[in-house]
Structure formats: structure tokens, C-alpha cells
Design a protein around this motif. Structure first.
Motif, PDB file in Angstrom:
ATOM      1  N   ARG A 264       0.825  -1.209   0.000  1.00  0.00           N
ATOM      2  CA  ARG A 264       0.000   0.000   0.000  1.00  0.00           C
ATOM      3  C   ARG A 264       0.861   1.261   0.000  1.00  0.00           C
ATOM      4  NH1 ARG A 264      -5.740   0.243   2.156  1.00  0.00           N
ATOM      5  NH2 ARG A 264      -5.383  -1.880   1.494  1.00  0.00           N
ATOM      6  N   ARG A 269      -2.632  -2.388  -4.511  1.00  0.00           N
ATOM      7  CA  ARG A 269      -3.509  -3.254  -3.716  1.00  0.00           C
ATOM      8  C   ARG A 269      -3.263  -4.703  -4.114  1.00  0.00           C
ATOM      9  NH1 ARG A 269      -9.667  -1.562  -2.937  1.00  0.00           N
ATOM     10  NH2 ARG A 269      -9.399  -2.831  -1.077  1.00  0.00           N
ATOM     11  N   PRO A 271      -4.645  -8.801  -3.285  1.00  0.00           N
ATOM     12  CA  PRO A 271      -5.797  -9.503  -2.707  1.00  0.00           C
ATOM     13  C   PRO A 271      -5.375 -10.409  -1.562  1.00  0.00           C
ATOM     14  CG  PRO A 271      -5.135 -10.560  -4.755  1.00  0.00           C
ATOM     15  CD  PRO A 271      -4.242  -9.376  -4.579  1.00  0.00           C
ATOM     16  N   LEU A 272      -5.102  -9.786  -0.410  1.00  0.00           N
ATOM     17  CA  LEU A 272      -4.629 -10.537   0.752  1.00  0.00           C
ATOM     18  C   LEU A 272      -5.457 -10.200   1.977  1.00  0.00           C
ATOM     19  CD1 LEU A 272      -0.761  -9.963   0.542  1.00  0.00           C
ATOM     20  CD2 LEU A 272      -2.002 -12.024  -0.110  1.00  0.00           C
ATOM     21  N   ASN A 320      -9.388 -11.452  10.722  1.00  0.00           N
ATOM     22  CA  ASN A 320      -8.054 -10.964  10.408  1.00  0.00           C
ATOM     23  C   ASN A 320      -7.492 -10.134  11.546  1.00  0.00           C
ATOM     24  OD1 ASN A 320     -10.052  -9.230   9.774  1.00  0.00           O
ATOM     25  ND2 ASN A 320      -9.085  -8.392   7.947  1.00  0.00           N
ATOM     26  N   SER A 321      -6.180 -10.212  11.697  1.00  0.00           N
ATOM     27  CA  SER A 321      -5.532  -9.591  12.843  1.00  0.00           C
ATOM     28  C   SER A 321      -4.036  -9.542  12.611  1.00  0.00           C
ATOM     29  CB  SER A 321      -5.833 -10.408  14.107  1.00  0.00           C
ATOM     30  OG  SER A 321      -5.154  -9.863  15.219  1.00  0.00           O
ATOM     31  N   TYR A 322      -3.374  -8.626  13.321  1.00  0.00           N
ATOM     32  CA  TYR A 322      -1.913  -8.524  13.241  1.00  0.00           C
ATOM     33  C   TYR A 322      -1.271  -8.784  14.604  1.00  0.00           C
ATOM     34  CZ  TYR A 322      -2.477  -6.429   8.618  1.00  0.00           C
ATOM     35  OH  TYR A 322      -2.778  -6.213   7.291  1.00  0.00           O
ATOM     36  N   THR A 323      -2.010  -9.410  15.517  1.00  0.00           N
ATOM     37  CA  THR A 323      -1.552  -9.488  16.913  1.00  0.00           C
ATOM     38  C   THR A 323      -0.568 -10.611  17.186  1.00  0.00           C
ATOM     39  OG1 THR A 323      -3.428 -10.887  17.437  1.00  0.00           O
ATOM     40  CG2 THR A 323      -3.698  -8.531  17.793  1.00  0.00           C
ATOM     41  N   ARG A 325      -1.225 -13.529  17.945  1.00  0.00           N
ATOM     42  CA  ARG A 325      -1.763 -14.469  18.935  1.00  0.00           C
ATOM     43  C   ARG A 325      -3.186 -14.807  18.526  1.00  0.00           C
ATOM     44  NH1 ARG A 325      -1.535  -9.560  22.109  1.00  0.00           N
ATOM     45  NH2 ARG A 325      -3.641  -8.742  22.280  1.00  0.00           N
TER      46      ARG A 325
ATOM     47  N   LEU B   2     -12.117 -13.998  21.828  1.00  0.00           N
ATOM     48  CA  LEU B   2     -12.643 -12.641  21.928  1.00  0.00           C
ATOM     49  C   LEU B   2     -13.949 -12.622  22.719  1.00  0.00           C
ATOM     50  CD1 LEU B   2     -12.212 -11.504  18.193  1.00  0.00           C
ATOM     51  CD2 LEU B   2     -10.579 -11.275  20.081  1.00  0.00           C
ATOM     52  N   HIS B  19     -17.487 -14.974  11.683  1.00  0.00           N
ATOM     53  CA  HIS B  19     -16.943 -13.733  11.144  1.00  0.00           C
ATOM     54  C   HIS B  19     -17.435 -13.571   9.712  1.00  0.00           C
ATOM     55  CE1 HIS B  19     -13.530 -11.084   9.696  1.00  0.00           C
ATOM     56  NE2 HIS B  19     -13.904 -10.471  10.801  1.00  0.00           N
ATOM     57  N   MET B  45     -10.452  -7.787  -3.522  1.00  0.00           N
ATOM     58  CA  MET B  45      -9.615  -6.802  -2.832  1.00  0.00           C
ATOM     59  C   MET B  45     -10.232  -6.414  -1.493  1.00  0.00           C
ATOM     60  SD  MET B  45      -7.002  -6.442  -4.697  1.00  0.00           S
ATOM     61  CE  MET B  45      -6.461  -6.713  -6.383  1.00  0.00           C
ATOM     62  N   ARG B  46      -9.444  -6.518  -0.433  1.00  0.00           N
ATOM     63  CA  ARG B  46      -9.894  -6.166   0.907  1.00  0.00           C
ATOM     64  C   ARG B  46      -8.922  -5.163   1.512  1.00  0.00           C
ATOM     65  NH1 ARG B  46     -13.469  -7.967  -1.245  1.00  0.00           N
ATOM     66  NH2 ARG B  46     -14.782  -9.762  -0.757  1.00  0.00           N
ATOM     67  N   GLU B  47      -9.448  -4.342   2.419  1.00  0.00           N
ATOM     68  CA  GLU B  47      -8.588  -3.327   3.035  1.00  0.00           C
ATOM     69  C   GLU B  47      -7.480  -3.978   3.866  1.00  0.00           C
ATOM     70  OE1 GLU B  47      -8.497  -0.009   2.594  1.00  0.00           O
ATOM     71  OE2 GLU B  47      -9.909  -0.441   0.986  1.00  0.00           O
ATOM     72  N   ASN B  48      -7.811  -5.056   4.593  1.00  0.00           N
ATOM     73  CA  ASN B  48      -6.827  -5.765   5.428  1.00  0.00           C
ATOM     74  C   ASN B  48      -6.082  -4.786   6.336  1.00  0.00           C
ATOM     75  OD1 ASN B  48      -5.682  -8.195   6.244  1.00  0.00           O
ATOM     76  ND2 ASN B  48      -3.936  -7.985   4.872  1.00  0.00           N
ATOM     77  N   THR B  49      -6.827  -3.849   6.900  1.00  0.00           N
ATOM     78  CA  THR B  49      -6.250  -2.731   7.634  1.00  0.00           C
ATOM     79  C   THR B  49      -5.444  -3.187   8.846  1.00  0.00           C
ATOM     80  OG1 THR B  49      -8.271  -1.573   7.054  1.00  0.00           O
ATOM     81  CG2 THR B  49      -6.841  -0.516   8.696  1.00  0.00           C
ATOM     82  N   LYS B  50      -4.277  -2.575   9.023  1.00  0.00           N
ATOM     83  CA  LYS B  50      -3.563  -2.725  10.294  1.00  0.00           C
ATOM     84  C   LYS B  50      -3.958  -1.518  11.134  1.00  0.00           C
ATOM     85  CE  LYS B  50       0.887  -3.570  12.402  1.00  0.00           C
ATOM     86  NZ  LYS B  50       2.333  -3.672  12.264  1.00  0.00           N
ATOM     87  N   TYR B  53     -10.568  -1.410  11.940  1.00  0.00           N
ATOM     88  CA  TYR B  53     -11.098  -2.160  10.802  1.00  0.00           C
ATOM     89  C   TYR B  53     -12.597  -2.347  10.992  1.00  0.00           C
ATOM     90  CZ  TYR B  53     -11.149  -6.000   7.346  1.00  0.00           C
ATOM     91  OH  TYR B  53     -11.369  -6.787   6.250  1.00  0.00           O
ATOM     92  N   ARG B  71     -12.951  -2.889  15.043  1.00  0.00           N
ATOM     93  CA  ARG B  71     -11.985  -3.585  15.893  1.00  0.00           C
ATOM     94  C   ARG B  71     -10.593  -3.134  15.487  1.00  0.00           C
ATOM     95  NH1 ARG B  71      -9.320  -8.428  15.006  1.00  0.00           N
ATOM     96  NH2 ARG B  71     -10.563  -8.629  13.130  1.00  0.00           N
ATOM     97  N   THR B  73      -7.107  -4.106  14.728  1.00  0.00           N
ATOM     98  CA  THR B  73      -6.464  -5.385  14.399  1.00  0.00           C
ATOM     99  C   THR B  73      -5.048  -5.499  14.971  1.00  0.00           C
ATOM    100  OG1 THR B  73      -5.663  -4.539  12.281  1.00  0.00           O
ATOM    101  CG2 THR B  73      -7.794  -5.667  12.266  1.00  0.00           C
ATOM    102  N   THR B  74      -4.564  -4.446  15.641  1.00  0.00           N
ATOM    103  CA  THR B  74      -3.270  -4.578  16.307  1.00  0.00           C
ATOM    104  C   THR B  74      -3.420  -4.986  17.774  1.00  0.00           C
ATOM    105  OG1 THR B  74      -3.172  -2.258  16.974  1.00  0.00           O
ATOM    106  CG2 THR B  74      -2.266  -2.812  14.817  1.00  0.00           C
ATOM    107  N   THR B  75      -4.657  -4.900  18.304  1.00  0.00           N
ATOM    108  CA  THR B  75      -4.887  -5.282  19.708  1.00  0.00           C
ATOM    109  C   THR B  75      -6.048  -6.253  19.850  1.00  0.00           C
ATOM    110  OG1 THR B  75      -6.440  -3.464  20.044  1.00  0.00           O
ATOM    111  CG2 THR B  75      -4.120  -3.016  20.528  1.00  0.00           C
ATOM    112  N   ASP B  76      -6.886  -6.367  18.824  1.00  0.00           N
ATOM    113  CA  ASP B  76      -8.137  -7.139  18.836  1.00  0.00           C
ATOM    114  C   ASP B  76      -9.196  -6.548  19.772  1.00  0.00           C
ATOM    115  OD1 ASP B  76      -7.253  -8.850  16.891  1.00  0.00           O
ATOM    116  OD2 ASP B  76      -6.592 -10.408  18.288  1.00  0.00           O
TER     117      ASP B  76
END
Lengths: 434, 90
Positions: A264, A269, A271-272, A320-323, A325, B2, B19, B45-50, B53, B71, B73-76
């Protein structure tokens, strides 16, 4: 058929200044108090300019840098790593290696990688502990039998070894397996890829790092990429990092779960979606488990490390998440399956668990390709199965960067396939994590 | 696991929910006149935001209703939940 000629494996071409590892050097250093071992790779400061920059210091990124230097003669390369090398998914997976994918494109891609695994320790002069102990995939339903037999036949047409085993044969190959008919999901048979197996995940990153460093590659840790600078012509000019601006005309992004974040920065973009994927290990026990067993239907993935721990892979979380865990119930689901298939493990304690962030494409096949931005390349979308592909992906990614066009093996794995509909739909073929 | 604040039922454990992916995606219409670029964006195509979200959840093993959530996505951590059809809170 595309030219699937293997790269020249005979000449490791490590620079002379590196110590070579051998049984003799181990003995010699051992007898002399283990003094005199050299640092395996340098900790250089970033230079203001490189010919190529790889973003991501996992096995894929370090390997790409190594092959760029070793096979394509690039002299001035940097690998930029946000944390420490091998600290992402390279150090978090369950180390399973196999190539028994359904479609022709996938079989060519993953078998290319498997063939590189077979010689990797010798090529890198680093013991990556590749162990082709066999990967067995279980069938529990009539549908499983049909799908798995289809895979066996498709694989054999593509020159990929795979064979069907009846339950008693599966039990003979993996004695701990419970083949009783009265369990909830009885074992009705299995596919066995004997060339599949495991390797030591950390050693893959370290081996590539050491070999790349010997060829002059700068491996720069704690160097997060924060931006990609494009010129007036729209081509890559350089990257902004936590350690300053670095000019370069070629950027290869190999950032796993963060690939879409990096892409980005250049306005591309992909597709992930990024999901947590968990794994866990048991307390170490004596050797009991001779192979890798996978059950896609009931989500059990298990092998035993040389340290003695049972290495167990769980599924992805739903969101989806970046944590890095995930939720405990995901692990519990896998342990339910493990305990039914291997009742003797019920009393084992689990030692630790962890999560990594995997980047998943809609068709569950990777993207190893050029992008719409000149000078920007991407190796991503390996989802839950990137470790097995490490040498192959690295080799093909380096080729793509060096030639500014894909190698015939990775040519189908573009971003554009989601536009023109030429998907490589391993998800529909397996419907589960790889 | 969660703890998800269903706007209809209150806090419930994640295993009661499914989900539903990214929120606020609108299917392009009419299908025959939509070009490949638009279909690609909608389908793949998805935003997949960090970070923050917007996503859909369904309280499948509860009230059965869809709703949207913000939510991180860095802490949930959930920052807001809102009903389907409502605008994303600022």
C-alpha cells in the motif's frame, strides 16, 4: 513445458573469508575449547544506496538476496528486517515440507522447492536438517478418499511422488496411529509422499543469512520500512526506513502477513487478508513419531522435532488480525483430533504455543510476481504453507527481480490472475489450510 | 477468545459468532454492465487494515443477527458495534 532446469547446485560459491563448517572443523574447535568461531554474518550500517532491496528478513527474503548475489551477480543488495531475522513466520511454523499439490502450476512450484531442499545443506554449507521422513495425509470419509486419490494420480502425472495406503499400511508407516473403526473419524486410508518431511526452521534463515552475507549482502535488522518513494515516472526510487532513506531502483517485498501494508505504501492493492495461525509443542519425549501426519478433515498436523517435542499445527482464527496471537479454542480443536488419532498422547502436557500472521489469497495460491509499479516486486500470499516453499520461492523471486520478468515456474502466480480469472484454486481443491 | 459485544445480546464469547469479513462492501449492479476492474475489487480486494477495521459478525449461535463492528487489528479490542445498515461510527 517450461524449462525446469535446476540452478547450478554444484558450486556453493561462498566467499573464501567464511569459515567452512565440517565434521573436522567441529572436532578441531571442540578440542580447542570452541574458541575461534567467526561471527556468521555482519551487522552493517545501511548504505545510502543499493542495487536491490529486499523487504523482509525471513527465509524467503534472505534466500532471495542469496540467489540474487549467487546466481545473478548483483553485488550491492540489502535485506531490511523490521525485527530480527527469522523472527516472523520462518520461526513460527511447523516446518512441514511437501509438494503434493493438485494443479500443474502448483506441483511445478512446490516440487521445484522440494528439489532445492534436498541439496540445501550442502549448497549453503549449513545443516538445515532437512529430513525427508514422509508426509502422510489421512482420509476419514468417502469424500476424503476420492479427493486424496485424485491428488495421488494428479501428482504422479506431474512426476511428484505420492501413493495410496490402506489403513493397515498407514499404521505400519506410523505405529502410533489409531486405526480403530469405532472412533468418530476413523482412518480409511492415507496418501504418503515419501520425499516430504521437515527441516530446521531457524537454520534455514541462518544458513541463507550466512551465505548471503559471505557474498556481500547487507542484512539490516531493526529496520522497519515506513514508505516507498516513487519517481515522477512512477518507478521505485527508494525506501523510507526507521534507519533513514535508502535509494534503490528495485524493491522486492517478502513481508508475509504485512505484505499488503508494505504494498500500500506504493499504492498497490493486493488480494490478501492477514490471519493469526497458531502452533504448539508438547513437552519433549523420546522418539516415537517417525513421520509427519496431516488430517485436513479434522485439522491435525503433527510431527516430532529432533529435540523430542511433538510439533502440532492448529488452524487459523476466523478474523483478520496482526496481533501474532490467537484463541485457545482453535488449539483445543486440534488437540481433540490429535488425542483421537493418537490416544497415547492424551497425557502429554503442552509446553508452549504461539501465533504468526499469515497472508492468505482468495485462491490459496501465492503471488510471486512483478507489480504495476516498475521496480517493485512481490512474493506474498503463501498463507499457511510458506515454509515448504522457502528455497523455491526465494530462487524464483530472485529470478523475477533480476530479469524483470517471471521465471516460467512462477509466471502463473500473478496479481492479475484475480482480474482475468485464471485462478490456481488450491483452496477449492483442498478446502483447508495447507 | 474474543469477548464480542453483540448489539442485541451484550457480551458473548467468540465461539457463538461467525466472522463475516470486511463490512460495507456493496455488490456492484447491474452485473452484466460491471467491468472486470470493479468485479476484481468487489470479489477479491480487501482493506486488510492494520489498525481500526470495520467488519461484519453474525451472532450465529445466539440471536442470529448480522451486525458490524470496529476492531483494532493490532490489539483485537472492539471499539464500537453497530447495526447492519448503519453508517460506520467516526
Amino acid at each position: 513445458m517450461p524449462n525446469l532446469a535446476m540452478p547450478n547446485l554444484a558450486k556453493p560459491n561462498l566467499a573464501k573469508r567464511k569459515q567452512r563448517f565440517s565434521a573436522f572443523s567441529l572436532l578441531w574447535r571442540g578440542l580447542s575449547g570452541n574458541q575461534g568461531w567467526e561471527q556468521q554474518w555482519r551487522k552493517p550500517e545501511p548504505k545510502p544506496r543499493y542495487d536491490a532491496v529486499i523487504v523482509g528478513g525471513g527465509g524467503h527474503g534472505l534466500g532471495a538476496a542469496y540467489y540474487l548475489a549467487q546466481q545473478h551477480g548483483l553485488q550491492n543488495i540489502a535485506v531490511l528486517e523490521k525485527g530480527w531475522i527469522g523472527g516472523g513466520n520462518t520461526g513460527r511454523n511447523t516446518t512441514i515440507i511437501r509438494s503434493n499439490y493438485l494443479f500443474n502450476e502448483s506441483a511445478a512450484l512446490y516440487d521445484h522447492s522440494l528439489k532445492l531442499w534436498e541439496h540445501l545443506s550442502q549448497v549453503l554449507n549449513y545443516n538445515v536438517m532437512f529430513s525427508p521422513r514422509g508426509v502422510m495425509m489421512l482420509a476419514h470419509t468417502v469424500h476424503d478418499i476420492q479427493v486424496i486419490k485424485r491428488h495421488v494420480h494428479a501428482n504422479r502425472c506431474n512426476g511428484v511422488d505420492n501413493e495410496w495406503l490402506e489403513p493397515a499400511q498407514a499404521k505400519a508407516f506410523c505405529p502410533p496411529l489409531n486405526i480403530a473403526a469405532d472412533i468418530r473419524y476413523p482412518v480409511l486410508g492415507a496418501a504418503l509422499q515419501r520425499r516430504g518431511g521437515t527441516a530446521r526452521h531457524d537454520a534455514v534463515a541462518w544458513g541463507y543469512a550466512r551465505a548471503a552475507d559471505a557474498l556481500g549482502v547487507d542484512i539490516i535488522e531493526n529496520c522497519e520500512v515506513t514508505g516507498i518513494r516513487l519517481g515522477k515516472d512512477g518507478a521505485v526510487e527508494g525506501v523510507e526506513t526507521a534507519r533513514g532513506y535508502i535509494a534503490t531502483s528495485k524493491v522486492g517485498v517478502s513481508a508475509a502477513g504485512h505484505s499488503s501494508v508494505i504494498m500500500r505504501m506504493a499504492g498497490v492493492r493486493v488480494p490478501l487478508e492477514s490471519f493469526p495461525l497458531q502452533a504448539l509443542v508438547s513437552e519433549p519425549i523420546k522418539p516415537i513419531f517417525p513421520c509427519v501426519v496431516m488430517s485436513n478433515t479434522i485439522h491435525a498436523y503433527i510431527s516430532q522435532s529432533d529435540k523430542g517435542e511433538l510439533v502440532i499445527g492448529a488452524g487459523t482464527d476466523a478474523y483478520n488480525s496482526y496481533t501474532q496471537r490467537g484463541a485457545l479454542h482453535i488449539n483445543m480443536h486440534t488437540l481433540d483430533a490429535i488425542c483421537e488419532l493418537f490416544p497415547e498422547f492424551r497425557r502429554l502436557r503442552m509446553l508452549r504455543n504461539w501465533g504468526g500472521i499469515v497472508d492468505v489469497t482468495p485462491d490459496r495460491s501465492p503471488i510471486v510476481a512483478k507489480t504495476p509499479v516498475p521496480g517493485l516486486y512481490v512474493n506474498c500470499g503463501w498463507g499457511t504453507g510458506g515454509f515448504k516453499a522457502t528455497p523455491g520461492a526465494a530462487h524464483l523471486f530472485a529470478w523475477t527481480i533480476a530479469h524483470d520478468e517471471p521465471h516460467p515456474i512462477n509466471a502463473p502466480f500473478t496479481i492479475e490472475r484475480f482480474h482475468d480469472g485464471t485462478l490456481i484454486d488450491e483452496a477449492a481443491a483442498a478446502a483447508v489450510a495447507h | 477468545m474474543l469477548l464480542i459485544p453483540c448489539p442485541y445480546c451484550g457480551n458473548r464469547p467468540e465461539i457463538e459468532f461467525t466472522h463475516g469479513g470486511e463490512a460495507h462492501l456493496v455488490r456492484p449492479a447491474p452485473p452484466a454492465q460491471v467491468d472486470a476492474d470493479t468485479w476484481t475489487r468487489f470479489l477479491y480486494m480487501r482493506e486488510n487494515t492494520k489498525g481500526v477495521y470495520a467488519e461484519r459478525w453474525r451472532h450465529a449461535r445466539g440471536c442470529g443477527k448480522f451486525f458490524n463492528a470496529l476492531r483494532d487489528t493490532t490489539t483485537d479490542h472492539f471499539l464500537a458495534v453497530y447495526k447492519a445498515g448503519e453508517a460506520r461510527p467516526q
